[in-house]
Design a protein around this motif. Structure first.
Motif, PDB file in Angstrom:
ATOM      1  N   ARG A  11      -4.315  -0.020  -2.611  1.00 20.07           N
ATOM      2  CA  ARG A  11      -3.364  -0.482  -3.832  1.00 20.07           C
ATOM      3  C   ARG A  11      -3.587  -0.703  -5.530  1.00 20.07           C
ATOM      4  O   ARG A  11      -2.330  -0.282  -6.058  1.00 20.07           O
ATOM      5  CB  ARG A  11      -3.909  -2.159  -3.488  1.00 20.07           C
ATOM      6  CG  ARG A  11      -2.550  -3.270  -3.521  1.00 20.07           C
ATOM      7  CD  ARG A  11      -2.595  -3.988  -2.802  1.00 20.07           C
ATOM      8  NE  ARG A  11      -1.908  -5.101  -4.069  1.00 20.07           N
ATOM      9  CZ  ARG A  11      -2.604  -5.691  -4.778  1.00 20.07           C
ATOM     10  NH1 ARG A  11      -3.431  -5.928  -5.479  1.00 20.07           N
ATOM     11  NH2 ARG A  11      -1.335  -6.698  -5.642  1.00 20.07           N
ATOM     12  N   LEU A  20       0.858  -1.368   0.158  1.00 15.49           N
ATOM     13  CA  LEU A  20      -0.320  -0.219   0.133  1.00 15.49           C
ATOM     14  C   LEU A  20       1.093   1.253  -0.447  1.00 15.49           C
ATOM     15  O   LEU A  20       1.630   1.555   0.628  1.00 15.49           O
ATOM     16  CB  LEU A  20      -0.649  -0.112   1.751  1.00 15.49           C
ATOM     17  CG  LEU A  20      -1.555  -1.006   1.532  1.00 15.49           C
ATOM     18  CD1 LEU A  20      -2.267  -1.176   2.816  1.00 15.49           C
ATOM     19  CD2 LEU A  20      -2.560  -1.285   0.315  1.00 15.49           C
ATOM     20  N   ALA A  64     -12.199  -1.550   6.053  1.00 13.50           N
ATOM     21  CA  ALA A  64     -11.459  -1.194   5.209  1.00 13.50           C
ATOM     22  C   ALA A  64     -11.443  -2.040   3.827  1.00 13.50           C
ATOM     23  O   ALA A  64     -10.005  -2.636   3.425  1.00 13.50           O
ATOM     24  CB  ALA A  64      -9.683  -1.637   6.006  1.00 13.50           C
ATOM     25  N   THR A  65     -12.310  -3.119   4.387  1.00 18.93           N
ATOM     26  CA  THR A  65     -12.524  -4.326   2.539  1.00 18.93           C
ATOM     27  C   THR A  65     -12.480  -3.687   1.268  1.00 18.93           C
ATOM     28  O   THR A  65     -11.710  -4.263   0.144  1.00 18.93           O
ATOM     29  CB  THR A  65     -13.365  -5.610   3.247  1.00 18.93           C
ATOM     30  OG1 THR A  65     -14.351  -4.652   3.058  1.00 18.93           O
ATOM     31  CG2 THR A  65     -12.931  -6.019   4.801  1.00 18.93           C
ATOM     32  N   VAL A  95      -8.045  -0.651   1.653  1.00 21.57           N
ATOM     33  CA  VAL A  95      -7.285  -1.294   1.098  1.00 21.57           C
ATOM     34  C   VAL A  95      -7.224  -1.818  -0.357  1.00 21.57           C
ATOM     35  O   VAL A  95      -5.789  -1.718  -1.027  1.00 21.57           O
ATOM     36  CB  VAL A  95      -6.523  -3.148   1.991  1.00 21.57           C
ATOM     37  CG1 VAL A  95      -5.796  -3.469   1.208  1.00 21.57           C
ATOM     38  CG2 VAL A  95      -7.020  -2.827   3.141  1.00 21.57           C
ATOM     39  N   PRO A  96      -7.675  -2.776  -0.804  1.00 20.15           N
ATOM     40  CA  PRO A  96      -8.387  -2.623  -2.171  1.00 20.15           C
ATOM     41  C   PRO A  96      -7.451  -1.178  -3.111  1.00 20.15           C
ATOM     42  O   PRO A  96      -7.318  -1.230  -4.514  1.00 20.15           O
ATOM     43  CB  PRO A  96      -9.099  -3.768  -2.965  1.00 20.15           C
ATOM     44  CG  PRO A  96      -9.511  -4.160  -1.807  1.00 20.15           C
ATOM     45  CD  PRO A  96      -8.655  -3.635  -0.625  1.00 20.15           C
TER      46      PRO A  96
END
Lengths: 286, 775, 162
Positions: free
Chosen positions: A40, A2, A32-33, A36-37
């Motif tokens: 990223r 990240l 954060a599901t 985070v993607p």
């Protein structure tokens, strides 16, 4: 991997609201599901987050008479573990059941799913069918907004940057009602919704007393097919009127072509799934 | 289910004690306890971490690559571009480890120099103290691209004036078959049917992305520990680096799935370059997104079938045109096209045959090996055509197939005489029966049954003169060792060798240690590809174990004063067959034999039957060692409002020759059932002007647990195969008919054929609507 | 931005101190410490290879920030059971042949462990739903379902796995 970012970890709602106040580009981070993607994949540009992980006071399911309130940190797993949601909001329960995979359900929150603003957010059509309201809090106070009026445009809502969505609430559906959800995707498990439909039909004495239809992934935001709802209210439903309502719902869609499906397919299935769910719901209540 | 009695010619497992039984695999305990170490799990002192800069576009000239800022970053130890690869910037992507070859140019630049030809082509390599630093350096590299007109369709790329991607005409390979009298064949037909079928890119989607660690050791040997199906790549690495073959040591630990995607070299040479440059160990684990760009997916094919058939169902002629999209580099496209050519007629005998096959280059992703390797695509089209013919002439489709199945003694497409059993009929009959009754249609759901048969080779192309070696020995305590550098890609490659050895030497599986995957310590086994690992390394191991057994029994025959064939080995004892009371433990036997100086180990080589290639004009000749035959049947429901297809039941029935580990065989059938289902229904790489749009597991949809139908395996054993104990290769064969059976079931359900895979809900709904409108 | 912080995590019963910046995931931090039994397949919550139990609940460690594990308990596959003291799930995976390449296996067993904790007697449909966040490319999942149900029977005392 990240990109570097700042993260504050308040342990109370007051501290969390304080952390959000007065800063320009600070955003809350819950399960954060999605974040985070997005971080990223370089779709998320924010680099300053307020973690709600420690704000346990936002993780609750409360009942007060007919009113059900979910704290924003309530996870999909919490919804499934609760003994009452299956009857208090059957479509929401159904959406939570097929929400991503087991591990994501442990982390993903109701507040996060509502706030991400994605047209494919699966809990939102379900919540719209129970007339859910959301509470938006900030250091300067709080306000309650009908979920139906929450979204402005694709991934845009009325939520101010200093505000936090703190709860979602609704009234338990009437006795004789049916509340259904259908997720159409390109595979059965853990896939992004192509067309999502939720309906609520309540009936008394053979007459539809309340109709709610909400559609996902077929417009820039999840929305209620209000014209279709109006067609049904106060009537005894039959094949013709259901077909007419489903047509009206499809007319209100503004889908796009993407790699998952064409706009045309979304329109067709928005129509046929609305028709199907209305038919099933009416059968259940009559 | 293990059926051996239903049909004449089948042989029960009468004499086998370990082979064919349900044995837990010997690699299972380490895996379920999280102890198995994969290539990306190794850590070394002083290790650097690598990143690769992949092109973000498909067709462009590279004016300049500015790496100055990246190189200047503290903690960055190496940034390599094509400019640094002055001695050699080419890696061979031909079939690895072979003495043959013979296609056009099968090299590929290690790093793009002045031009990128596909999305994902590597441009720069970075090694730094951490992944984050390497990523920072990567973000600092500035590539000055000049976009150029590309070509993204294999038919367009063959037209005059098309942008040239490969060679001087974009033709990567072509084959033809001219057999019998095609005109006469069509004259004899009562019906002629022509259809064109297309299929899509499919991604291997192994769970473990490409990973490796490379380092130069104290002996100046370049070591690479990599997730590869092929340790023989050490030669190609050495050639690319200009160092002797014996200075490169490539080893494969447990592999987290390959399916062909780790057949051609992926990341090994990049790491070799970085390790040589930095003199430190370097590790690379590809991200999932980059993994999609780092190996070749399955080739899209366009296949036109023109079939002549009599009214009583005899196929009189087939004219077939096959076109595959090779993408930007040849990789294994010529071989895959050859497999498709040989497999163009499925498991059917066609005496009047005309096949034209072309693989053309484009600026799409270079396609490569994937379970099924061209045969599967060709078979899928052929089995759709057979179903359509049956419909046309009003015949039951299995009956039509029965009239045309190839038989032992018949010549196949290339004139090779089929030697082993052909049990398509038995398999199809049993698979269909296992489907049971079809439910009656409901308001929203229509149901359908589908069947597909196949012929798929196992073992490599015969003019490659494939060999495999294995070493088997007995230790002084009666335990056994197998040394064989077969790579274990998850199908039980290693475990099968223990089971075979145990059968022959009478030693229980858990007293056998197999050293695998390291070709500089163990004899080279050849690749775990082409459904050849069990066939070839199993056979080499069988030969070695039998040699050890023969040696020891010679000695023991003197001891027991009987002839060697009066002795047997089982349960860690040697005994006289008709007087089992006369026995000795294997431990004591080994001691006794060792004291007499008897060799208690053996190194064997197994050679596949060779051939000399095809006649280029007629396409006639011997291509493969042998074939596996079988069938798959599927029951589906289709939602007529949404086009969603649900596979309800999926039955694979296969003549595997002889199951070595029945449970492992069933595991292959079950895994195939779902991978084939993905190909039929949901999996498709989507490219726009060559740029991959869905290179992640949230958009590229392999089946999940929720998509699993009831799967049944029916295992038949003709013992007619060339592998150990009469076994045949199964890894690819059991996959070959799955998608075809599902496509046929969908056509049965909705009453119309969709000619392009995958059968997404959208395509199915369109077909339903068009079918409705045309009535 | 993103100063390092030392977080204390109990991994399989042992205390581990992780010095990490805010943007480090639990997957990255733990693998860096040598807990390589946690596999990495997609880094975005699609495949479940990196699943661990966090205070007993299953999470994708690739979606979990290391800072969020501070003071909490992580269980990896090695904490589920060891050779000689294997969990019924591990025994059942061996017995049924549910592991092929084995790369999805640690995450799969973690998800199954949590499923069986919540539901000791899952139907086939429950098992399918419970494992839908764990991708497997080798097995077709069928043996995995068998293994989970076999282990469930043993845990309920209705029979023994292997």
């Amino acid at each position: 991997m990240l990109p570097p970012f700042d993260l504050s970890q308040p342990q109370s709602l007051a501290d969390a609201l304080q952390a959000l106040a007065g800063k320009g580009d600070t955003r809350p981070l819950a399960g954060a599901t999605n974040l985070v993607p997005d971080l990223r994949g370089k779709r998320e540009t924010c680099r300053d987050f307020v973690s709600l992980d420690g704000v346990n006071e936002l993780r609750y399911i409360k009942r007060d008479g007919d009113r059900v309130t979910l704290g924003a940190r309530t996870t999909m797993a919490d919804i499934l573990d609760d003994s009452g949601i299956r009857t208090d909001a059957p479509a929401l329960y159904a959406a939570a059941e097929i929400f991503a995979g087991r591990m994501v359900r442990t982390a993903a929150t109701i507040g996060g799913n509502v706030c991400c603003g994605s047209p494919s957010a699966d809990t939102v059509p379900a919540l719209l069918t129970v007339d859910a309201e959301v509470t938006l809090s900030s250091v300067s106070g709080q306000r309650t907004v009908a979920l139906d009026e929450f979204y402005i445009d694709y991934k845009k809502s009325v939520l101010r940057s200093d505000e936090l969505l703190t709860s979602v609430s609704w009234n338990v559906p009437p006795q004789n009602s049916a509340n259904l959800f259908y997720k159409l995707a390109r595979r059965k498990g853990d896939a992004i919704t192509v067309t999502g439909v939720a309906v609520m039909i309540a009936a008394e004495d053979g007459v539809c007393t309340r109709a709610r239809i909400a559609l996902g992934s077929v417009a820039p935001t999840v929305f209620r097919a209000s014209a279709a709802e109006d067609l049904l209210a106060g009537k005894a439903l039959d094949e013709a009127i259901i077909e007419q309502a489903a047509r009206a719902a499809a007319d209100q869609c503004a889908p796009i072509d993407d790699i998952r499906a064409s706009a045309d397919y979304r329109l067709q299935t928005a129509f046929s799934l609305t028709r199907r769910l209305l038919t099933q719901a009416w059968k259940q209540v009559s | 289910m293990n059926q051996t009695e239903a049909f004449p010619g089948s042989i029960a497992n009468v004499n086998l004690r370990q082979v064919g039984k349900n044995k837990p695999r010997n690699d299972a305990p380490t895996k379920v306890h999280g102890k198995a170490i994969y290539a990306g799990d190794f850590y070394m002192e002083d290790m650097l971490f690598a990143k690769v800069l992949h092109s973000d576009r498909a067709s462009a000239n590279i004016r300049n690559v500015d790496i100055s800022a990246a190189r200047a970053l503290r903690g960055v130890h190496s940034v390599l571009t094509a400019a640094d690869l002055t001695a050699c910037n080419a890696v061979m992507t031909d079939l690895p480890g072979q003495t043959g070859g013979g296609t056009k140019d099968t090299t590929q630049p290690i790093l793009a120099a002045d031009r990128v030809r596909f999305h994902g082509e590597p441009i720069a390599l970075i090694a730094a103290e951490s992944y984050e630093l390497a990523q920072q350096a990567l973000d600092l590299i500035v590539v000055d691209y000049e976009d150029t007109e590309g070509v993204y369709d294999p038919f367009d790329s063959q037209k005059p004036g098309a942008a040239i991607v490969y060679s001087d005409d974009n033709i990567v390979a072509d084959y033809k078959i001219r057999k019998g009298d095609i005109e006469k064949g069509f004259d004899e037909a009562d019906y002629v049917l022509q259809n064109t079928f297309t299929s899509q890119y499919q991604e291997q989607a192994f769970m473990e992305p490409e990973a490796a660690v490379a380092w130069v050791d104290e002996h100046e040997i370049l070591n690479i520990r990599s997730s590869t199906q092929v340790v023989e790549h050490f030669r190609a690495v050495a050639n690319a680096l200009g160092i002797p073959h014996n200075r490169v040591h490539l080893q494969a630990p447990y592999i987290g799935g390959g399916f062909g995607g780790k057949e051609v070299m992926t990341i090994e040479v990049w790491l070799a370059l970085l390790a040589m440059d930095t003199k430190r160990p370097v590790k690379l684990i590809q991200t999932r997104e980059n993994s999609f760009l780092s190996h070749g997916p399955r080739h899209p094919f366009t296949i036109t079938h023109k079939t002549g058939v009599t009214k009583d169902g005899k196929v009189t002629a087939m004219k077939i045109k096959l076109t595959s999209d090779a993408g930007a580099y040849a990789k294994l496209s010529p071989y895959i096209l050859l497999y498709a050519t040989v497999g163009a007629t499925g498991p059917y005998r066609v005496d009047n045959l005309w096949v034209d096959a072309t693989s053309a280059a484009t600026n799409n992703l270079p396609a490569c090996a994937f379970r099924g390797f061209g045969t599967m695509q060709a078979n899928t089209a052929c089995e759709a055509q057979m179903e359509e013919i049956a419909k046309l002439i009003g015949m039951d489709s299995l009956e039509l197939r029965r009239k045309n199945f190839i038989q032992p003694g018949d010549p196949n497409t290339t004139g090779q005489i089929i030697r082993s059993s052909v049990w398509c009929d038995q398999c199809a009959t049993q698979a269909l029966a296992a489907l049971g009754e079809q439910p009656s249609n409901s308001e929203h759901l229509v149901y359908g049954h589908g069947i597909a048969c196949y012929q798929q080779s196992y073992g490599r192309i015969r003019w490659m003169k494939d060999t495999s070696e294995s070493w088997v020995g007995l230790e002084m305590d009666g335990t056994a060792i197998v040394r064989c550098a077969v790579t274990d890609i998850g199908a039980g490659q290693m475990s099968a060798l223990a089971q075979i050895t145990g059968e022959i030497l009478g030693v229980p599986m858990d007293e056998i240690t197999v050293y695998f995957g390291d070709g500089h310590v163990n004899p080279l086994a050849g690749t775990s590809t082409a459904s050849r690992a069990l066939y070839m390394s199993g056979k080499a191991t069988e030969l070695a174990a039998r040699a050890v057994r023969d040696n020891l029994l010679q000695c023991m025959a003197r001891h027991f004063e009987v002839s060697p064939d009066e002795l047997d080995l089982a349960d860690s004892t040697v005994f006289v067959l008709d007087n089992p009371e006369r026995r000795m433990s294997i431990k004591d036997m080994v001691k006794l034999c060792a004291a007499e100086g008897v060799h208690r180990h053996n190194l064997s080589i197994f050679k596949a039957p060779p051939s000399e290639g095809l006649d280029p004009e007629t396409g006639q000749g011997e291509v493969f060692p042998d074939f596996t035959y079988g069938a798959h049947a599927a029951q589906v429901s289709v939602d007529i409002d949404t086009g969603e297809v649900t596979v309800i039941k999926s039955v694979g029935a296969h003549d595997v020759g002889q199951a070595i580990n029945l449970r492992a065989v069933e595991g292959q059938i079950e895994g195939s059932a779902l991978m084939g289902q993905g190909f039929a229904l949901s999996e498709e790489l989507i490219l726009e002007k060559g740029v991959l749009k869905n290179g992640s597991f949230s958009e590229y949809l392999i089946p999940t647990s929720e998509d699993v139908p009831e799967i049944q395996s029916i295992v038949l054993e003709s013992r007619s195969g060339l592998g150990p104990f009469g076994s045949k290769g199964i890894g690819e064969p059991v996959f070959a008919p799955v998608a075809a059976s599902i496509a046929n079931a969908v056509a049965d359900a909705i009453g119309t054929r969709i000619h392009d895979l995958p059968l997404t809900p959208e395509k199915v709904l369109r077909a339903i609507n068009e079918n409705k409108a045309s009535r | 931005m993103s100063n390092e912080k030392v977080v204390t995590v109990t991994v399989n019963g042992s205390t581990v101190k992780l010095a990490t910046p805010a943007h480090r995931t639990l997957l990255e931090a733990l693998r860096h410490e040598g807990f390589v039994e946690i596999k990495c397949g997609c880094e975005k919550g699609d495949c479940g290879a990196c699943a661990v139990l966090l205070d007993g609940e299953p999470v994708d460690s690739c979606l979990t920030l290391a800072w969020h594990a501070d003071g909490r308990e992580v269980t990896t596959i090695k904490g589920i059971g060891q050779p000689g003291n294997a969990d019924p799930l591990q025994k059942a995976f061996i017995e049924t042949g549910a592991a092929q390449c084995g790369y999805c296996t640690p995450g799969m067993i973690i998800a199954a462990r949590s499923l069986l904790k919540d539901n000791p007697d899952p139907s086939l449909a429950d098992v399918k739903r419970g494992l839908s966040g764990n991708l497997c490319r080798c097995t077709g999942y069928t043996r995995i379902f068998e293994a989970v149900q076999l282990a469930a029977r043993e845990l309920r005392g209705e029979g023994e796995a292997a």
